[in-house]
Design a protein around this motif. Structure first.
Motif, PDB file in Angstrom:
ATOM      1  N   SER A   1       0.728  -1.088  -0.054  1.00 57.48           N
ATOM      2  CA  SER A   1      -0.011   0.121   0.020  1.00 57.48           C
ATOM      3  C   SER A   1       0.878   1.301  -0.084  1.00 57.48           C
ATOM      4  O   SER A   1       2.010   1.219   0.045  1.00 57.48           O
ATOM      5  CB  SER A   1      -0.933   0.247   1.261  1.00 57.48           C
ATOM      6  OG  SER A   1      -0.086   0.425   2.540  1.00 57.48           O
ATOM      7  N   THR A   2       0.386   2.448  -0.091  1.00 56.54           N
ATOM      8  CA  THR A   2       1.115   3.855  -0.350  1.00 56.54           C
ATOM      9  C   THR A   2       1.165   4.218   1.254  1.00 56.54           C
ATOM     10  O   THR A   2       1.661   5.366   1.267  1.00 56.54           O
ATOM     11  CB  THR A   2       0.372   4.689  -1.081  1.00 56.54           C
ATOM     12  OG1 THR A   2      -1.014   5.065  -0.631  1.00 56.54           O
ATOM     13  CG2 THR A   2       0.465   4.178  -2.474  1.00 56.54           C
ATOM     14  N   THR A   3       0.785   3.680   2.189  1.00 58.24           N
ATOM     15  CA  THR A   3       0.772   4.363   3.461  1.00 58.24           C
ATOM     16  C   THR A   3       2.217   3.905   4.323  1.00 58.24           C
ATOM     17  O   THR A   3       2.359   2.738   4.174  1.00 58.24           O
ATOM     18  CB  THR A   3      -0.434   3.598   4.460  1.00 58.24           C
ATOM     19  OG1 THR A   3      -1.582   3.815   3.669  1.00 58.24           O
ATOM     20  CG2 THR A   3      -0.520   4.068   5.807  1.00 58.24           C
ATOM     21  N   ASP A   4       2.900   4.885   4.822  1.00 59.03           N
ATOM     22  CA  ASP A   4       4.201   4.716   5.454  1.00 59.03           C
ATOM     23  C   ASP A   4       3.968   4.607   7.191  1.00 59.03           C
ATOM     24  O   ASP A   4       2.822   5.152   7.568  1.00 59.03           O
ATOM     25  CB  ASP A   4       5.105   5.557   5.055  1.00 59.03           C
ATOM     26  CG  ASP A   4       5.186   5.611   3.501  1.00 59.03           C
ATOM     27  OD1 ASP A   4       5.454   4.680   2.815  1.00 59.03           O
ATOM     28  OD2 ASP A   4       5.636   6.816   3.024  1.00 59.03           O
ATOM     29  N   GLY A   5       5.030   3.977   7.459  1.00 59.28           N
ATOM     30  CA  GLY A   5       5.147   3.849   9.022  1.00 59.28           C
ATOM     31  C   GLY A   5       6.520   4.621   9.428  1.00 59.28           C
ATOM     32  O   GLY A   5       7.484   4.081   8.600  1.00 59.28           O
ATOM     33  N   THR A   6       6.381   5.419  10.296  1.00 55.55           N
ATOM     34  CA  THR A   6       7.839   5.906  10.637  1.00 55.55           C
ATOM     35  C   THR A   6       7.975   5.818  12.335  1.00 55.55           C
ATOM     36  O   THR A   6       6.987   5.776  12.918  1.00 55.55           O
ATOM     37  CB  THR A   6       7.977   7.303  10.271  1.00 55.55           C
ATOM     38  OG1 THR A   6       6.970   8.007  10.811  1.00 55.55           O
ATOM     39  CG2 THR A   6       7.887   7.560   9.030  1.00 55.55           C
ATOM     40  N   SER A   7       9.276   5.560  12.631  1.00 59.27           N
ATOM     41  CA  SER A   7       9.463   5.673  14.022  1.00 59.27           C
ATOM     42  C   SER A   7      10.893   6.545  14.218  1.00 59.27           C
ATOM     43  O   SER A   7      11.883   6.373  13.293  1.00 59.27           O
ATOM     44  CB  SER A   7       9.556   4.309  14.710  1.00 59.27           C
ATOM     45  OG  SER A   7       8.417   3.609  14.575  1.00 59.27           O
ATOM     46  N   THR A   8      11.020   7.330  15.390  1.00 60.53           N
ATOM     47  CA  THR A   8      12.404   8.073  15.641  1.00 60.53           C
ATOM     48  C   THR A   8      12.222   7.723  17.230  1.00 60.53           C
ATOM     49  O   THR A   8      11.571   7.937  18.004  1.00 60.53           O
ATOM     50  CB  THR A   8      12.276   9.572  15.312  1.00 60.53           C
ATOM     51  OG1 THR A   8      12.053   9.726  13.891  1.00 60.53           O
ATOM     52  CG2 THR A   8      13.509  10.276  15.630  1.00 60.53           C
ATOM     53  N   MET A   9      13.701   7.241  17.536  1.00 59.62           N
ATOM     54  CA  MET A   9      13.803   7.112  18.876  1.00 59.62           C
ATOM     55  C   MET A   9      15.222   7.963  19.373  1.00 59.62           C
ATOM     56  O   MET A   9      16.312   7.596  18.573  1.00 59.62           O
ATOM     57  CB  MET A   9      13.864   5.588  19.161  1.00 59.62           C
ATOM     58  CG  MET A   9      14.512   5.254  20.306  1.00 59.62           C
ATOM     59  SD  MET A   9      14.615   3.498  20.781  1.00 59.62           S
ATOM     60  CE  MET A   9      12.885   3.151  21.018  1.00 59.62           C
ATOM     61  N   LEU A  10      15.243   8.426  20.456  1.00 56.12           N
ATOM     62  CA  LEU A  10      16.444   8.907  21.126  1.00 56.12           C
ATOM     63  C   LEU A  10      16.399   7.903  22.408  1.00 56.12           C
ATOM     64  O   LEU A  10      15.676   7.941  23.210  1.00 56.12           O
ATOM     65  CB  LEU A  10      16.373  10.448  21.542  1.00 56.12           C
ATOM     66  CG  LEU A  10      17.205  11.120  22.405  1.00 56.12           C
ATOM     67  CD1 LEU A  10      18.806  10.758  21.491  1.00 56.12           C
ATOM     68  CD2 LEU A  10      17.407  12.532  22.736  1.00 56.12           C
ATOM     69  N   ALA A  11      17.598   7.417  22.612  1.00 50.82           N
ATOM     70  CA  ALA A  11      17.932   6.438  23.885  1.00 50.82           C
ATOM     71  C   ALA A  11      19.301   6.672  24.618  1.00 50.82           C
ATOM     72  O   ALA A  11      20.376   7.125  23.654  1.00 50.82           O
ATOM     73  CB  ALA A  11      17.871   4.962  23.336  1.00 50.82           C
ATOM     74  N   ALA A  12      19.313   6.335  25.616  1.00 51.54           N
ATOM     75  CA  ALA A  12      20.711   6.665  26.232  1.00 51.54           C
ATOM     76  C   ALA A  12      20.569   5.634  27.515  1.00 51.54           C
ATOM     77  O   ALA A  12      19.483   5.208  28.059  1.00 51.54           O
ATOM     78  CB  ALA A  12      20.926   7.970  26.691  1.00 51.54           C
ATOM     79  N   ASN A  13      21.735   5.265  28.072  1.00 52.34           N
ATOM     80  CA  ASN A  13      22.128   4.581  29.300  1.00 52.34           C
ATOM     81  C   ASN A  13      23.201   4.925  29.721  1.00 52.34           C
ATOM     82  O   ASN A  13      24.311   5.258  29.031  1.00 52.34           O
ATOM     83  CB  ASN A  13      22.044   3.060  28.991  1.00 52.34           C
ATOM     84  CG  ASN A  13      22.965   2.523  28.053  1.00 52.34           C
ATOM     85  OD1 ASN A  13      24.083   2.555  28.306  1.00 52.34           O
ATOM     86  ND2 ASN A  13      22.370   1.935  26.837  1.00 52.34           N
ATOM     87  N   TYR A  14      23.303   5.094  31.064  1.00 57.19           N
ATOM     88  CA  TYR A  14      24.637   5.313  31.545  1.00 57.19           C
ATOM     89  C   TYR A  14      24.806   4.275  32.897  1.00 57.19           C
ATOM     90  O   TYR A  14      23.993   3.974  33.582  1.00 57.19           O
ATOM     91  CB  TYR A  14      24.517   6.692  32.362  1.00 57.19           C
ATOM     92  CG  TYR A  14      25.627   7.159  32.848  1.00 57.19           C
ATOM     93  CD1 TYR A  14      26.554   8.106  32.184  1.00 57.19           C
ATOM     94  CD2 TYR A  14      26.000   7.070  34.392  1.00 57.19           C
ATOM     95  CE1 TYR A  14      27.655   8.574  32.583  1.00 57.19           C
ATOM     96  CE2 TYR A  14      27.246   7.586  34.894  1.00 57.19           C
ATOM     97  CZ  TYR A  14      27.737   8.285  34.029  1.00 57.19           C
ATOM     98  OH  TYR A  14      29.296   8.833  34.555  1.00 57.19           O
ATOM     99  N   ASN A  15      25.991   3.801  32.934  1.00 55.34           N
ATOM    100  CA  ASN A  15      26.597   2.844  33.893  1.00 55.34           C
ATOM    101  C   ASN A  15      27.020   3.625  35.190  1.00 55.34           C
ATOM    102  O   ASN A  15      28.285   4.022  35.005  1.00 55.34           O
ATOM    103  CB  ASN A  15      27.501   1.747  33.446  1.00 55.34           C
ATOM    104  CG  ASN A  15      27.466   0.519  34.056  1.00 55.34           C
ATOM    105  OD1 ASN A  15      27.484   0.530  35.335  1.00 55.34           O
ATOM    106  ND2 ASN A  15      28.305  -0.569  33.554  1.00 55.34           N
TER     107      ASN A  15
END
Length: 346
Positions: free
Chosen positions: A215-229
């Motif tokens: 189909s012509t329908t799109d899906g998008t995802s944007t993620m900002l992730a972080a971890n600190y030990n």
């Protein structure tokens, strides 16, 4: 004498060839007890393969081509150890694919690595390695609420950069190869850029997928992730903005959402305690808000074998499509789940 010298030369040539290449067989066998309740079912109990990590069998190898250049490949299939069959994976795939988990070939050099085939998307690798303390496994895994239509890409070419002063990047493009007349059908594109130094790991990822039905329908995802030990504990945080055609549990409703995750992993000797909370702010017309709280525990019997236990529950705050707790490899049936099992890697 000549024959002896010739035999020695041949042996040396074969020895050099053997040293220039490597082949490794590897895998995971994960078996456990899973209990699910809530939602459309009162309760369901089962023996499951792959609650913490999908059971798999893989082959990988490299060949030294000289001048700091290597050829590499991976062929990896999913195994349903509870039945002895092959395990299907999430889209884009169907069951009974020989190497549904990964299948690619590439070249690696000073300028980076280029691979071709069925591969993980940069978005999923960010979710799995940077954002989620459950590493996409057990009942509390982040995929229960954060859209996961971008786990793998078929027909993909991927570039992974070298690490420069802690900075690295990935770029991937999956050709749709549609035969329905819609050129963009099934096409995928994604990328990520990150910084890792010592105890800090930060990554920004994006994925855009055209519906596999062309189909012509799109899906998008944007993620900002972080971890600190902090050594005594590792803290995780992520923010994801999603406009997906299909939400994680299926159905026709738009899956627009803004998702926030915070989690922690606390090691103590052979013990590791895990917890996370996810809030989903539904942005579509149906406004499907939800939240998830998960707890987990692993105990290392050795470097290769560990026990695990996990529990998670989802609060579906509004009607419509109901989000479900699922394990690593199978759809869930309820909004609460418990896992208890053992995992061995080889």
């Amino acid at each position: 004498m000549k024959k002896s010298l010739m035999a020695l030369a041949c042996a040396s040539a074969f020895a050099g060839s053997a040293n220039a290449q490597s082949l490794t067989t590897y895998g995971i066998v994960d078996m456990g007890f899973v209990a699910e309740s809530g939602g459309a079912v009162r309760s369901q109990e089962k023996i499951n393969s792959g609650a913490q990590s999908g059971t798999r069998l893989g082959f990988k190898g490299t060949e030294d081509l000289g001048n700091n250049m290597k050829a590499l490949f991976v062929l990896e299939t999913g195994i349903a150890a509870d039945t002895g069959g092959f395990a299907s994976t999430t889209a884009p795939t169907t069951s009974n694919i020989a190497f549904a988990r990964q299948a690619f070939l590439g070249l690696q050099g000073d300028a980076g690595t280029v691979t071709l085939g069925r591969q993980y998307t940069p978005f999923f690798l960010t979710l799995n390695a940077v954002a989620d303390p459950f590493a996409s496994g057990l009942a509390g895994n982040a995929q229960n609420l954060i859209p996961h239509t971008g786990i793998r890409m078929n027909n993909a070419v991927k570039y992974v950069s070298p690490i420069f002063s802690g900075l690295s990047a990935e770029l991937a493009y999956g050709f749709g190869e549609s035969i329905t007349g819609v050129d963009s059908g099934g096409r995928n594109v994604g990328g990520s850029i990150g910084y890792s130094a010592g105890t800090l790991n930060v990554r920004l990822a994006h994925h855009r997928a055209n519906d596999s039905s062309a189909s012509t329908t799109d899906g998008t995802s944007t993620m900002l992730a972080a971890n600190y030990n902090f050594e005594v504990a590792k803290v995780f945080a992520a923010y994801s903005d999603n406009d997906q055609q299909i939400i994680p549990t299926g159905g026709a409703a738009k899956g627009k959402s803004r998702d926030f995750l915070i989690g922690v992993s606390v090691p103590f000797g052979n013990h590791t305690f895990i917890a996370s909370y996810i809030n989903k702010d539904g942005r579509s017309d149906s406004n499907l808000d939800a939240s998830q709280f998960g707890l987990g525990y692993t105990y290392a019997l050795s470097k290769r074998t560990n026990l695990y236990a996990a529990w998670a529950t989802i609060d579906n705050k509004r009607g419509g499509v109901t989000y479900k707790v699922r394990n690593n490899s199978e759809p869930g049936s309820g909004d609460t789940a418990f896992n208890l099992g053992v995992r061995h890697t080889f």
